[in-house]
Design an enzyme around this catalytic site. Structure first.
Site, short mmCIF file in Angstrom:
data_model
loop_
_atom_site.label_atom_id
_atom_site.label_comp_id
_atom_site.label_asym_id
_atom_site.label_seq_id
_atom_site.Cartn_x
_atom_site.Cartn_y
_atom_site.Cartn_z
N GLN A 1 23.31 22.47 -0.71
CA GLN A 1 23.60 23.76 -0.51
C GLN A 1 22.11 24.73 -0.98
O GLN A 1 22.22 25.96 -0.88
CB GLN A 1 24.83 24.16 -1.50
CG GLN A 1 25.99 23.47 -1.38
CD GLN A 1 27.04 23.96 -2.44
OE1 GLN A 1 27.12 24.92 -2.90
NE2 GLN A 1 27.67 22.98 -2.81
N HIS B 1 25.76 25.06 -5.46
CA HIS B 1 26.34 26.34 -6.06
C HIS B 1 25.39 27.29 -6.63
O HIS B 1 25.46 27.93 -7.67
CB HIS B 1 27.13 25.99 -7.22
CG HIS B 1 28.58 25.37 -7.17
ND1 HIS B 1 29.49 24.87 -8.07
CD2 HIS B 1 28.79 24.51 -6.05
CE1 HIS B 1 30.43 24.12 -7.67
NE2 HIS B 1 29.84 23.88 -6.23
N GLU C 1 38.84 32.34 -5.18
CA GLU C 1 38.97 33.85 -5.90
C GLU C 1 38.19 34.91 -5.01
O GLU C 1 37.30 34.79 -4.47
CB GLU C 1 38.47 33.74 -7.20
CG GLU C 1 39.22 32.87 -8.30
CD GLU C 1 38.77 32.85 -9.59
OE1 GLU C 1 39.18 32.22 -10.41
OE2 GLU C 1 37.75 33.93 -9.97
N TYR D 1 34.98 36.56 -16.01
CA TYR D 1 35.61 36.53 -15.02
C TYR D 1 36.25 34.88 -15.04
O TYR D 1 37.10 34.40 -14.26
CB TYR D 1 35.08 36.49 -13.51
CG TYR D 1 35.33 37.85 -13.19
CD1 TYR D 1 36.04 38.49 -12.57
CD2 TYR D 1 34.34 38.59 -13.72
CE1 TYR D 1 36.23 40.02 -12.37
CE2 TYR D 1 34.05 40.23 -13.64
CZ TYR D 1 35.22 40.80 -13.20
OH TYR D 1 35.03 42.25 -12.77
N TYR E 1 38.17 18.37 -9.91
CA TYR E 1 38.14 17.29 -8.58
C TYR E 1 38.87 15.99 -9.25
O TYR E 1 39.40 15.25 -8.32
CB TYR E 1 36.99 17.15 -8.39
CG TYR E 1 36.78 18.37 -7.22
CD1 TYR E 1 37.17 18.26 -6.08
CD2 TYR E 1 35.79 19.42 -7.42
CE1 TYR E 1 37.37 19.55 -4.92
CE2 TYR E 1 35.53 20.41 -6.61
CZ TYR E 1 36.39 20.37 -5.32
OH TYR E 1 36.25 21.59 -4.50
#
Length: 368
Positions: A87, A149, A242, A252, A263
């Site tokens: 990513q 991420h 979310e 949060y 997972y």
């Protein structure tokens, strides 16, 4: 219509519990648009429209392109060279609020280094060449490292004074409780990278001084709504994607709470168990794997005015979220037969999508 394999597997993996969004509740939506493929790029990631209708598009492996409405591609010289893996790579692109006069653009990328890649924010001037000049590094992740991420989303507040930067947990969520580590935080900066004096911990220096909110997993959407409120969406673990209303100083919850599960199958306490932490305003189990967030304004799709448009990776969809008395609710989901990485609204009101693929399409949606 057959579900994508990943989406179907995600549904089967969920525990029996009350869910925010189930397959049977998903609206059956007939698309009000036609789709035109305009161009293809190598793993495109994000786009930003210039006032004249052209756009800047990043490629995750590297390369920034100026793209016309007809699909003509011109590479922009002197774009940052990222560490590209998984990513990580060249990620978001955004125009400065005063782009018309300054010509400034902002980019995020994972910069290579001896101790691992670091999410980095830069500012540069776009010239007619086209090229980037006066490339200036405004912020770099420290300590560096992380498998994925990155987050890396940029948003400017309506006043044009502040830049918000979403930093993902970099798949190292055990480091999130450290207030001196930027992982899992949304940062608030002046446009030159300096610290606003009214940030929650402005007087403490370093990461703490820039921190606006904490407890985020993998934020791939960050945008201000027409009413001036800041919204973010992030991927949950196995379930529990979310959509959050971002409020000053909020935590949060990640990794303490989630409406998904690890997972490996182990439980994570649900948001309801921690009322002291900010719960999502909207969440999805099964997941949609949200990526890209734009609020619609334009004449082409008046029924979407003020709605949030979200790309879906696992769901291979364009998701429409509308608001009633400030409360978000998914009202339509259009299956695109492609993983959608980013969504943007053109000056003429057309909606553009990026396909998440090695040979990814740039698609224009226009009203039928």
């Amino acid at each position: 219509m057959a579900l994508p394999l990943l989406f179907a597997l995600a549904l089967l993996a969920q525990p029996a519990q009350a869910q925010n969004r189930q397959i049977g509740e998903r609206p059956d939506a007939t698309p009000p648009f036609s789709v035109t493929e305009v161009a293809r790029l190598e793993s495109p990631w994000a786009m930003a429209f210039l006032p004249d209708g052209r756009m800047l598009v990043t490629q995750r492996p590297g390369g920034l392109f100026l793209v016309t409405q007809q699909g003509d591609l011109t590479e922009v010289v002197n774009a940052p060279e990222p560490h590209a893996q998984g990513q990580n790579g060249l990620l978001d692109v955004a125009l400065a609020p005063d782009f018309d006069t300054s010509g400034l653009v902002y980019l995020t990328y994972t910069a290579p280094g001896r101790n691992g890649n670091a999410l980095t924010l830069v500012r540069a001037r776009l010239t007619d060449a086209p090229a980037l000049e006066e490339v200036t590094e405004l912020w770099r992740q420290d300590p560096p490292g992380g498998g994925g991420h990155p987050g890396a989303q940029i948003a400017f507040d309506p006043s044009g004074e502040y830049l918000f930067l979403a930093v993902g947990d970099r798949t190292e969520h055990d480091r999130l409780p450290d207030p001196d580590d930027p992982r899992g935080k949304i940062l608030r900066l002046h446009l030159d990278g300096s610290t606003p004096a009214d940030n929650p911990m402005a007087g403490e220096g370093g990461v703490r001084a820039l921190t606006w909110t904490t407890g985020h997993r993998n934020p791939y959407g960050l945008a201000f709504a027409p009413d001036g409120r800041l919204w973010e969406h992030e991927m949950g673990p196995r379930g529990g994607d979310e959509m959050n209303l971002i409020e000053r100083g909020g935590n949060y919850g990640w990794p303490l709470v989630s409406n998904g599960r690890n997972y490996g199958g182990s439980d994570i306490p649900d948001h309801v168990t921690r009322p002291d932490l900010h719960a999502p305003a909207l969440w999805w189990t099964p997941v949609i794997a949200p990526a890209g967030l734009s609020f619609y304004s334009g004449a082409m799709f008046p029924e979407w005015e003020g709605a949030a448009l979200i790309g879906g990776l696992a769901s291979q969809a364009l998701v429409v979220v509308q608001f009633e008395n400030g409360v978000p609710n998914e009202t339509a989901r259009y299956y695109m037969e492609a993983r959608i990485r980013d969504v943007a609204v053109a000056p003429d009101g057309a909606v553009w999508l990026i396909e998440d693929d090695v040979d990814g399409r740039l698609m224009r949606l226009t009203a039928d």
